[in-house]
Design a protein around this motif. Sequence first.
Motif, PDB file in Angstrom:
ATOM      1  N   PRO A  68       0.813  -1.182  -0.135  1.00 23.62           N
ATOM      2  CA  PRO A  68       0.143   0.024   0.164  1.00 23.62           C
ATOM      3  C   PRO A  68       0.812   1.420  -0.131  1.00 23.62           C
ATOM      4  CG  PRO A  68       0.370  -0.870   2.161  1.00 23.62           C
ATOM      5  CD  PRO A  68       1.005  -1.727   1.260  1.00 23.62           C
ATOM      6  N   TRP A  69       2.091   0.987  -0.402  1.00 27.62           N
ATOM      7  CA  TRP A  69       2.876   2.211  -0.052  1.00 27.62           C
ATOM      8  C   TRP A  69       2.799   2.933  -1.422  1.00 27.62           C
ATOM      9  CZ3 TRP A  69       4.654   2.238   4.655  1.00 27.62           C
ATOM     10  CH2 TRP A  69       4.780   0.913   5.133  1.00 27.62           C
ATOM     11  N   PHE A  70       2.537   2.393  -2.475  1.00 29.31           N
ATOM     12  CA  PHE A  70       2.401   3.152  -3.827  1.00 29.31           C
ATOM     13  C   PHE A  70       1.097   2.370  -4.769  1.00 29.31           C
ATOM     14  CE2 PHE A  70       6.858   3.520  -2.818  1.00 29.31           C
ATOM     15  CZ  PHE A  70       6.911   4.866  -3.074  1.00 29.31           C
ATOM     16  N   SER A  71       0.558   3.006  -5.584  1.00 30.85           N
ATOM     17  CA  SER A  71      -0.691   2.440  -6.154  1.00 30.85           C
ATOM     18  C   SER A  71      -0.334   2.372  -7.597  1.00 30.85           C
ATOM     19  CB  SER A  71      -1.750   3.402  -5.843  1.00 30.85           C
ATOM     20  OG  SER A  71      -3.245   2.729  -6.427  1.00 30.85           O
ATOM     21  N   GLY A  72      -0.812   1.111  -8.244  1.00 29.43           N
ATOM     22  CA  GLY A  72      -0.678   0.777  -9.643  1.00 29.43           C
ATOM     23  C   GLY A  72       0.562   0.859 -10.004  1.00 29.43           C
ATOM     24  N   LYS A  79      -0.766   8.197  -5.035  1.00 35.27           N
ATOM     25  CA  LYS A  79      -1.750   7.290  -4.116  1.00 35.27           C
ATOM     26  C   LYS A  79      -0.753   6.539  -3.711  1.00 35.27           C
ATOM     27  CE  LYS A  79      -5.707   7.719  -7.641  1.00 35.27           C
ATOM     28  NZ  LYS A  79      -6.407   7.021  -8.516  1.00 35.27           N
ATOM     29  N   GLY A  80      -1.268   5.869  -2.469  1.00 34.11           N
ATOM     30  CA  GLY A  80      -0.431   5.149  -1.621  1.00 34.11           C
ATOM     31  C   GLY A  80       0.525   6.052  -0.679  1.00 34.11           C
ATOM     32  N   PHE A  81       0.476   5.407   0.352  1.00 38.41           N
ATOM     33  CA  PHE A  81       1.126   6.083   1.763  1.00 38.41           C
ATOM     34  C   PHE A  81       2.581   6.861   1.143  1.00 38.41           C
ATOM     35  CE2 PHE A  81       3.769   6.445   5.644  1.00 38.41           C
ATOM     36  CZ  PHE A  81       2.974   7.211   6.340  1.00 38.41           C
ATOM     37  N   GLU A  82       3.378   6.150   0.608  1.00 34.44           N
ATOM     38  CA  GLU A  82       4.822   6.766   0.603  1.00 34.44           C
ATOM     39  C   GLU A  82       4.764   7.816  -0.591  1.00 34.44           C
ATOM     40  OE1 GLU A  82       8.145   4.129   2.359  1.00 34.44           O
ATOM     41  OE2 GLU A  82       7.934   3.685   0.453  1.00 34.44           O
ATOM     42  N   SER A  83       3.827   7.495  -1.697  1.00 32.45           N
ATOM     43  CA  SER A  83       3.850   8.684  -2.686  1.00 32.45           C
ATOM     44  C   SER A  83       3.202   9.745  -1.918  1.00 32.45           C
ATOM     45  CB  SER A  83       2.934   8.050  -3.950  1.00 32.45           C
ATOM     46  OG  SER A  83       2.718   8.974  -5.045  1.00 32.45           O
ATOM     47  N   ALA A 220       2.213  -6.924   4.570  1.00 31.41           N
ATOM     48  CA  ALA A 220       1.459  -8.177   4.863  1.00 31.41           C
ATOM     49  C   ALA A 220      -0.011  -8.246   4.877  1.00 31.41           C
ATOM     50  CB  ALA A 220       2.311  -8.648   6.140  1.00 31.41           C
ATOM     51  N   PHE A 221      -0.489  -7.049   5.286  1.00 32.02           N
ATOM     52  CA  PHE A 221      -2.028  -6.936   5.103  1.00 32.02           C
ATOM     53  C   PHE A 221      -2.563  -7.052   3.800  1.00 32.02           C
ATOM     54  CE2 PHE A 221      -2.085  -4.187   9.281  1.00 32.02           C
ATOM     55  CZ  PHE A 221      -2.869  -5.200  10.062  1.00 32.02           C
ATOM     56  N   TYR A 222      -1.613  -6.244   2.883  1.00 30.61           N
ATOM     57  CA  TYR A 222      -2.057  -6.287   1.574  1.00 30.61           C
ATOM     58  C   TYR A 222      -1.931  -7.663   0.916  1.00 30.61           C
ATOM     59  CZ  TYR A 222      -2.370  -4.792  -3.223  1.00 30.61           C
ATOM     60  OH  TYR A 222      -2.961  -4.710  -4.563  1.00 30.61           O
ATOM     61  N   ILE A 223      -0.767  -8.381   1.031  1.00 28.42           N
ATOM     62  CA  ILE A 223      -0.363  -9.397   0.569  1.00 28.42           C
ATOM     63  C   ILE A 223      -1.645 -10.494   0.805  1.00 28.42           C
ATOM     64  CG2 ILE A 223       1.193 -11.450   0.628  1.00 28.42           C
ATOM     65  CD1 ILE A 223       3.386  -9.631   0.759  1.00 28.42           C
ATOM     66  N   THR A 224      -2.208 -10.739   2.093  1.00 28.42           N
ATOM     67  CA  THR A 224      -2.801 -11.653   2.335  1.00 28.42           C
ATOM     68  C   THR A 224      -4.306 -11.268   2.231  1.00 28.42           C
ATOM     69  OG1 THR A 224      -2.968 -10.641   4.923  1.00 28.42           O
ATOM     70  CG2 THR A 224      -1.576 -12.442   4.634  1.00 28.42           C
ATOM     71  N   ALA A 225      -4.702  -9.801   2.173  1.00 28.76           N
ATOM     72  CA  ALA A 225      -6.063  -9.531   1.536  1.00 28.76           C
ATOM     73  C   ALA A 225      -6.233  -9.297   0.067  1.00 28.76           C
ATOM     74  CB  ALA A 225      -6.432  -8.056   2.027  1.00 28.76           C
ATOM     75  N   VAL A 226      -5.110  -9.173  -0.707  1.00 33.70           N
ATOM     76  CA  VAL A 226      -5.497  -9.230  -2.230  1.00 33.70           C
ATOM     77  C   VAL A 226      -4.704  -9.983  -3.061  1.00 33.70           C
ATOM     78  CG1 VAL A 226      -5.137  -7.298  -3.905  1.00 33.70           C
ATOM     79  CG2 VAL A 226      -5.875  -6.353  -1.727  1.00 33.70           C
ATOM     80  N   GLU A 227      -3.311 -10.172  -2.849  1.00 36.15           N
ATOM     81  CA  GLU A 227      -2.445 -10.961  -3.563  1.00 36.15           C
ATOM     82  C   GLU A 227      -2.386 -12.543  -3.369  1.00 36.15           C
ATOM     83  OE1 GLU A 227       0.647  -7.441  -5.024  1.00 36.15           O
ATOM     84  OE2 GLU A 227       1.210  -8.643  -3.075  1.00 36.15           O
ATOM     85  N   LEU A 277      -2.474  10.587   6.553  1.00 36.71           N
ATOM     86  CA  LEU A 277      -2.329   9.805   5.375  1.00 36.71           C
ATOM     87  C   LEU A 277      -1.946   8.413   6.006  1.00 36.71           C
ATOM     88  CD1 LEU A 277       0.628  12.256   3.643  1.00 36.71           C
ATOM     89  CD2 LEU A 277      -1.850  11.950   2.943  1.00 36.71           C
ATOM     90  N   GLU A 278      -1.559   8.137   7.018  1.00 38.49           N
ATOM     91  CA  GLU A 278      -1.435   6.647   7.552  1.00 38.49           C
ATOM     92  C   GLU A 278      -2.993   6.217   7.639  1.00 38.49           C
ATOM     93  OE1 GLU A 278      -0.086   4.533  11.568  1.00 38.49           O
ATOM     94  OE2 GLU A 278       1.210   6.278  10.715  1.00 38.49           O
ATOM     95  N   GLN A 279      -3.745   6.810   8.069  1.00 37.72           N
ATOM     96  CA  GLN A 279      -5.254   6.378   8.361  1.00 37.72           C
ATOM     97  C   GLN A 279      -5.778   6.204   6.936  1.00 37.72           C
ATOM     98  OE1 GLN A 279      -6.831   5.724  10.910  1.00 37.72           O
ATOM     99  NE2 GLN A 279      -8.580   5.033   9.928  1.00 37.72           N
ATOM    100  N   GLN A 280      -5.580   6.984   6.080  1.00 40.91           N
ATOM    101  CA  GLN A 280      -6.145   6.791   4.571  1.00 40.91           C
ATOM    102  C   GLN A 280      -5.434   5.563   3.820  1.00 40.91           C
ATOM    103  OE1 GLN A 280      -5.451  10.293   1.915  1.00 40.91           O
ATOM    104  NE2 GLN A 280      -6.609   9.548   0.409  1.00 40.91           N
ATOM    105  N   TRP A 281      -4.156   5.486   3.903  1.00 41.84           N
ATOM    106  CA  TRP A 281      -3.602   4.447   2.878  1.00 41.84           C
ATOM    107  C   TRP A 281      -2.949   3.038   3.726  1.00 41.84           C
ATOM    108  CZ3 TRP A 281      -4.699   5.494  -1.745  1.00 41.84           C
ATOM    109  CH2 TRP A 281      -4.630   6.419  -2.091  1.00 41.84           C
ATOM    110  N   LEU A 282      -2.873   3.122   4.999  1.00 45.78           N
ATOM    111  CA  LEU A 282      -2.432   1.954   5.690  1.00 45.78           C
ATOM    112  C   LEU A 282      -3.299   1.281   6.564  1.00 45.78           C
ATOM    113  CD1 LEU A 282       1.084   3.149   6.725  1.00 45.78           C
ATOM    114  CD2 LEU A 282       0.324   1.984   4.592  1.00 45.78           C
ATOM    115  N   SER A 283      -3.458  -0.033   6.309  1.00 42.69           N
ATOM    116  CA  SER A 283      -4.480  -0.830   7.106  1.00 42.69           C
ATOM    117  C   SER A 283      -3.980  -1.375   8.502  1.00 42.69           C
ATOM    118  CB  SER A 283      -4.615  -2.211   6.277  1.00 42.69           C
ATOM    119  OG  SER A 283      -5.255  -2.045   4.946  1.00 42.69           O
ATOM    120  N   ASP A 284      -4.111  -0.587   9.415  1.00 44.55           N
ATOM    121  CA  ASP A 284      -3.597  -0.664  11.002  1.00 44.55           C
ATOM    122  C   ASP A 284      -4.790  -1.046  11.806  1.00 44.55           C
ATOM    123  OD1 ASP A 284      -1.245   1.973  10.888  1.00 44.55           O
ATOM    124  OD2 ASP A 284      -1.031  -0.281  10.299  1.00 44.55           O
TER     125      ASP A 284
END
Length: 292
Positions: A68-72, A79-83, A220-227, A277-284
């Motif tokens: 979720p650090w970058f999108s697409g 889009k994405g937290f680091e971007s 890890a959240f993204y990998i297990t939820a999406v990939e 931004l953390e709330q928007q892009w990272l799954s905590d």
Amino acid sequence: MRPHRHPRTAAALTAAALALAVAACAPEEEAKDRTGEVADAADCATADLPLKQSGVLTVGTDSPAYEPWFSGNDPSNGKGFESAVAYAVADELGFSKDQVKWIKVGFNGLFKPAGTDFDFDINQISITPKRDEVVDFSEGYYAASQAVIALKGSPAADATSLDDLKGLKLGAQTGTTSLTAIRDVIQPDDDPAVLEDTNIAKQELENGQLDAIVADLPTAFYITAVEIPDGQLVGQFQVEGGQTEEFGMLFEQGNKLLPCVNRALETLKSDGTLDDLEQQWLSDTVDVPVLK
């Protein structure tokens, strides 16, 4: 599973040799920890900032750039937290979005001694004393635990402690803190697999070549939820004496832009932008068990 976005043995030896060479050659005044330096506003006028390219803020990151650090796989879209963090810093420094230039920088290329083509790199890079000997870091912009990913129904999925992982085949991306965490915190019976990138790590897990892989918690959240539909987030654990690792922007050692970036980050922390931004892009929000 890296900066953050952290080697086959030969690569590790080469990187270590380069790091030692740079540290040995660096003037004492540059070799000290500069992470906490913050500039005065008067020293951070946009027109006076020391940049690789006049009028342009050049930002490096790896490719592919992962959720979720970058999108697409497009760091430039904001889009994405680091971007989003990079563009927020750029805005504080006085740059519009079209004045930000992104370049591809492989993770292991960050520590080369010959200088860099970027003003700073943002790539889930953990701030460590060893790295700080050869590069400079901004103040941390995010702190993350490490997380263990396994396939549902596998022996690793039933682990409830770090000891339960010791007899399993584990892996992580080369050069990442995740790999270091396996070696130093889990201390498995067999050497962990050192993988070129996150895609290879996921593939080996799905193929049964690995029992589990380790990544930073948001990845890890993204990998297990999406990939990996059959993936399970087994648990999380902390490193370095029980403290979560911090990600920092990486600079060529002695870069005079760093104190102005730290000033920008201070503002983004104090006004709540980083939290937003953390709330928007990272799954905590997921309740992940802690492995001890």
